[in-house]
Design a protein around this motif. Structure first.
Motif: not given
Length: 60
Positions: A3-20, A37-42
Motif C-alpha cells: 500500500y503506497q501513498l504520496a502525501c502530496g496527492d492529498v496535500m499539494p506540496g508535501c513530499a512525504q511518502t508512505f509504503d507499507e 506536519a499538517h495540524g490535522i488531528t482528526e
C-alpha cells in the motif's frame, strides 16, 4: 500487497511518502504525519475518504 501513498496527492506540496504491507499500518502512519506536519488531528470521514482514494495497491 503493498500500500503506497504520496502525501502530496492529498496535500499539494508535501513530499512525504508512505509504503507499507498493511493498510492499517499505512493509515496509522498517515494519521501521525497529518497531525505533526499538517495540524490535522482528526481523521474525519471526509479526510479518510480523500486519503483512501489516493492509496495505490501493488502486488510487490
Amino acid at each position: 500487497m503493498k500500500y503506497q501513498l504520496a502525501c502530496g496527492d492529498v496535500m499539494p506540496g508535501c513530499a512525504q511518502t508512505f509504503d507499507e504491507n498493511d493498510k492499517g499500518v499505512l493509515l496509522g502512519a498517515v494519521a501521525k504525519h497529518a497531525a505533526g506536519a499538517h495540524g490535522i488531528t482528526e481523521m474525519t470521514p471526509e479526510v479518510l475518504a480523500a486519503v483512501e482514494s489516493k492509496i495505490r495497491v501493488s502486488q510487490g
